[in-house]
Design a protein around this motif. Structure first.
Motif, PDB file in Angstrom:
ATOM      1  N   GLY A   1      -1.877   2.342   4.473  1.00 46.44           N
ATOM      2  CA  GLY A   1      -0.979   3.003   3.543  1.00 46.44           C
ATOM      3  C   GLY A   1      -1.158   2.524   2.123  1.00 46.44           C
ATOM      4  N   VAL A   2      -0.418   3.114   1.255  1.00 45.24           N
ATOM      5  CA  VAL A   2      -0.474   2.788  -0.147  1.00 45.24           C
ATOM      6  C   VAL A   2       0.826   2.119  -0.528  1.00 45.24           C
ATOM      7  CG1 VAL A   2      -0.989   3.737  -2.416  1.00 45.24           C
ATOM      8  CG2 VAL A   2      -1.586   5.043  -0.402  1.00 45.24           C
ATOM      9  N   PRO A   3       0.753   0.941  -1.154  1.00 44.11           N
ATOM     10  CA  PRO A   3       2.016   0.363  -1.578  1.00 44.11           C
ATOM     11  C   PRO A   3       2.657   1.263  -2.617  1.00 44.11           C
ATOM     12  CG  PRO A   3       0.157  -0.922  -2.404  1.00 44.11           C
ATOM     13  CD  PRO A   3      -0.396   0.171  -1.531  1.00 44.11           C
ATOM     14  N   GLY A   4       3.919   1.410  -2.537  1.00 42.74           N
ATOM     15  CA  GLY A   4       4.608   2.260  -3.485  1.00 42.74           C
ATOM     16  C   GLY A   4       6.079   2.283  -3.173  1.00 42.74           C
ATOM     17  N   PRO A   5       6.834   2.824  -4.059  1.00 46.49           N
ATOM     18  CA  PRO A   5       8.266   2.815  -3.851  1.00 46.49           C
ATOM     19  C   PRO A   5       8.692   3.717  -2.710  1.00 46.49           C
ATOM     20  CG  PRO A   5       7.705   4.141  -5.742  1.00 46.49           C
ATOM     21  CD  PRO A   5       6.434   3.501  -5.274  1.00 46.49           C
TER      22      PRO A   5
ATOM     23  N   PHE B   1       5.615  -1.517   9.602  1.00 42.70           N
ATOM     24  CA  PHE B   1       4.336  -2.203   9.562  1.00 42.70           C
ATOM     25  C   PHE B   1       3.228  -1.223   9.938  1.00 42.70           C
ATOM     26  CE2 PHE B   1       7.512  -5.373  10.754  1.00 42.70           C
ATOM     27  CZ  PHE B   1       7.242  -6.407   9.878  1.00 42.70           C
ATOM     28  N   SER B   2       2.009  -1.538   9.513  1.00 40.42           N
ATOM     29  CA  SER B   2       0.852  -0.732   9.888  1.00 40.42           C
ATOM     30  C   SER B   2      -0.280  -1.677  10.281  1.00 40.42           C
ATOM     31  CB  SER B   2       0.421   0.147   8.717  1.00 40.42           C
ATOM     32  OG  SER B   2      -0.705   0.906   9.065  1.00 40.42           O
ATOM     33  N   PRO B   3      -0.845  -1.519  11.475  1.00 40.32           N
ATOM     34  CA  PRO B   3      -1.951  -2.377  11.890  1.00 40.32           C
ATOM     35  C   PRO B   3      -3.120  -2.282  10.906  1.00 40.32           C
ATOM     36  CG  PRO B   3      -1.139  -1.108  13.751  1.00 40.32           C
ATOM     37  CD  PRO B   3      -0.471  -0.568  12.524  1.00 40.32           C
TER      38      PRO B   3
ATOM     39  N   LEU C   1      11.516   7.931  12.297  1.00 33.61           N
ATOM     40  CA  LEU C   1      12.016   6.883  11.403  1.00 33.61           C
ATOM     41  C   LEU C   1      11.286   6.884  10.062  1.00 33.61           C
ATOM     42  CD1 LEU C   1      12.505   4.031  14.016  1.00 33.61           C
ATOM     43  CD2 LEU C   1      14.266   5.296  12.812  1.00 33.61           C
ATOM     44  N   THR C   2       9.993   7.113  10.074  1.00 33.17           N
ATOM     45  CA  THR C   2       9.231   7.165   8.818  1.00 33.17           C
ATOM     46  C   THR C   2       9.789   8.252   7.907  1.00 33.17           C
ATOM     47  OG1 THR C   2       7.255   6.390   9.978  1.00 33.17           O
ATOM     48  CG2 THR C   2       6.923   7.421   7.841  1.00 33.17           C
TER      49      THR C   2
ATOM     50  N   THR D   1       6.592   5.399   2.248  1.00 27.27           N
ATOM     51  CA  THR D   1       5.333   5.831   1.656  1.00 27.27           C
ATOM     52  C   THR D   1       4.282   4.741   1.651  1.00 27.27           C
ATOM     53  OG1 THR D   1       6.115   5.236  -0.546  1.00 27.27           O
ATOM     54  CG2 THR D   1       6.465   7.520   0.164  1.00 27.27           C
ATOM     55  N   GLY D   2       4.638   3.523   1.996  1.00 25.98           N
ATOM     56  CA  GLY D   2       3.685   2.416   1.996  1.00 25.98           C
ATOM     57  C   GLY D   2       4.131   1.318   2.934  1.00 25.98           C
ATOM     58  N   TYR D   3       3.209   0.419   3.228  1.00 29.19           N
ATOM     59  CA  TYR D   3       3.489  -0.655   4.189  1.00 29.19           C
ATOM     60  C   TYR D   3       3.091  -1.998   3.599  1.00 29.19           C
ATOM     61  CZ  TYR D   3       3.362   3.542   6.949  1.00 29.19           C
ATOM     62  OH  TYR D   3       3.577   4.814   7.395  1.00 29.19           O
ATOM     63  N   PRO D   4       3.805  -3.039   3.926  1.00 28.61           N
ATOM     64  CA  PRO D   4       5.048  -3.078   4.682  1.00 28.61           C
ATOM     65  C   PRO D   4       6.226  -2.660   3.809  1.00 28.61           C
ATOM     66  CG  PRO D   4       4.533  -5.285   3.943  1.00 28.61           C
ATOM     67  CD  PRO D   4       3.391  -4.390   3.505  1.00 28.61           C
ATOM     68  N   THR D   5       7.243  -2.163   4.423  1.00 27.97           N
ATOM     69  CA  THR D   5       8.475  -1.805   3.731  1.00 27.97           C
ATOM     70  C   THR D   5       9.645  -2.239   4.602  1.00 27.97           C
ATOM     71  OG1 THR D   5       7.426   0.112   2.704  1.00 27.97           O
ATOM     72  CG2 THR D   5       9.809   0.076   2.712  1.00 27.97           C
ATOM     73  N   VAL D   6      10.649  -2.844   3.969  1.00 28.47           N
ATOM     74  CA  VAL D   6      11.805  -3.360   4.698  1.00 28.47           C
ATOM     75  C   VAL D   6      13.076  -2.779   4.092  1.00 28.47           C
ATOM     76  CG1 VAL D   6      13.023  -5.443   5.423  1.00 28.47           C
ATOM     77  CG2 VAL D   6      10.550  -5.523   5.105  1.00 28.47           C
ATOM     78  N   PHE D   7      13.984  -2.362   4.968  1.00 31.85           N
ATOM     79  CA  PHE D   7      15.276  -1.824   4.551  1.00 31.85           C
ATOM     80  C   PHE D   7      16.387  -2.615   5.234  1.00 31.85           C
ATOM     81  CE2 PHE D   7      12.318   1.732   4.475  1.00 31.85           C
ATOM     82  CZ  PHE D   7      12.555   2.303   3.240  1.00 31.85           C
ATOM     83  N   GLN D   8      17.555  -2.621   4.602  1.00 35.15           N
ATOM     84  CA  GLN D   8      18.740  -3.182   5.243  1.00 35.15           C
ATOM     85  C   GLN D   8      19.868  -2.173   5.083  1.00 35.15           C
ATOM     86  OE1 GLN D   8      20.153  -7.039   3.812  1.00 35.15           O
ATOM     87  NE2 GLN D   8      20.684  -7.554   5.929  1.00 35.15           N
ATOM     88  N   LEU D   9      20.607  -1.947   6.182  1.00 36.72           N
ATOM     89  CA  LEU D   9      21.669  -0.942   6.201  1.00 36.72           C
ATOM     90  C   LEU D   9      23.043  -1.582   6.269  1.00 36.72           C
ATOM     91  CD1 LEU D   9      20.248   1.515   8.906  1.00 36.72           C
ATOM     92  CD2 LEU D   9      20.166   1.794   6.437  1.00 36.72           C
ATOM     93  N   ASP D  10      24.031  -0.854   5.745  1.00 35.33           N
ATOM     94  CA  ASP D  10      25.411  -1.269   5.992  1.00 35.33           C
ATOM     95  C   ASP D  10      25.849  -0.609   7.298  1.00 35.33           C
ATOM     96  OD1 ASP D  10      26.134   1.384   5.499  1.00 35.33           O
ATOM     97  OD2 ASP D  10      27.167   0.969   3.631  1.00 35.33           O
ATOM     98  N   GLY D  11      27.087  -0.790   7.697  1.00 35.47           N
ATOM     99  CA  GLY D  11      27.565  -0.256   8.969  1.00 35.47           C
ATOM    100  C   GLY D  11      27.661   1.251   9.031  1.00 35.47           C
TER     101      GLY D  11
END
Length: 178
Positions: free
Chosen positions: A39-43, A79-81, A141-142, A148-158
């Motif tokens: 993938g391409v790093p990006g926002p 993640f992307s192998p 999920l994607t 749009t890029g890997y790795p990317t991490v999100f955190q959710l509220d309830g």
């Protein structure tokens, strides 16, 4: 004198031809825009505060996974192998996921790639997180998270709103109190 003028005309014509060919090459390169493996790093497309669209999928263990079932502070990592930054983030993500109060219920790892390539990631991540494998064409999920890029991490509220969006590290993530 006529030889000098002829030489200048030929040189100018060749220079213009070279310039036109260069513009053609640049245009073709822009059209291709093929991302490298991993993938391409990006926002990420979704900013903090966005309500993630409802999703329903199944993890590799066969258990259903829905947005509404994720607790406050849940962490979702993509993640992307073959992605070098993904390999560097993997042990940090596992360590962070192990500290979450709800354990595996609060951590989801999405491995994007062919099942055969994802096997190593699945084995490593399964002890600390629920793992979902999606193909390169973009799974549930994607699309829901606009990755749009890997790795990317999100955190959710309830409620399924993003607390952290497009982190390429776990350093910005909070560990909710038990």
């Amino acid at each position: 004198m006529t030889y000098v003028v002829a030489a200048l005309v030929v040189t100018n014509v060749l220079t213009l031809l070279n310039l036109l060919l260069l513009f053609g090459v640049i245009r073709r390169l822009r059209e291709q825009q093929v991302p490298p493996p991993g993938g391409v790093p990006g926002p990420a497309a979704l900013p903090v505060g966005t309500l993630v669209e409802a999703f329903a999928t199944t993890d590799v263990a066969g258990h259903p996974l829905r947005r509404d079932d994720l607790p406050h502070g849940a962490v979702i990592a993509f993640f992307s192998p073959g992605c070098t930054p993904c390999e560097a983030l993997l042990p940090k993500f596992i360590a962070h996921a192990e500290r979450l109060p709800d354990g595996r219920r609060s951590a989801v790892a999405v491995v994007v790639g062919a099942s055969a390539d994802a096997a190593g990631y699945v084995a490593e991540l399964s002890s600390a997180a629920r793992v979902v494998v999606e193909d390169d064409s973009g799974g549930v999920l994607t699309r829901a998270f606009g990755v749009t890029g890997y790795p990317t991490v999100f955190q959710l509220d309830g409620d399924g709103r993003l607390l952290v969006s497009d982190a390429s590290s776990v350093d910005r993530l909070a560990v909710p109190a038990a």
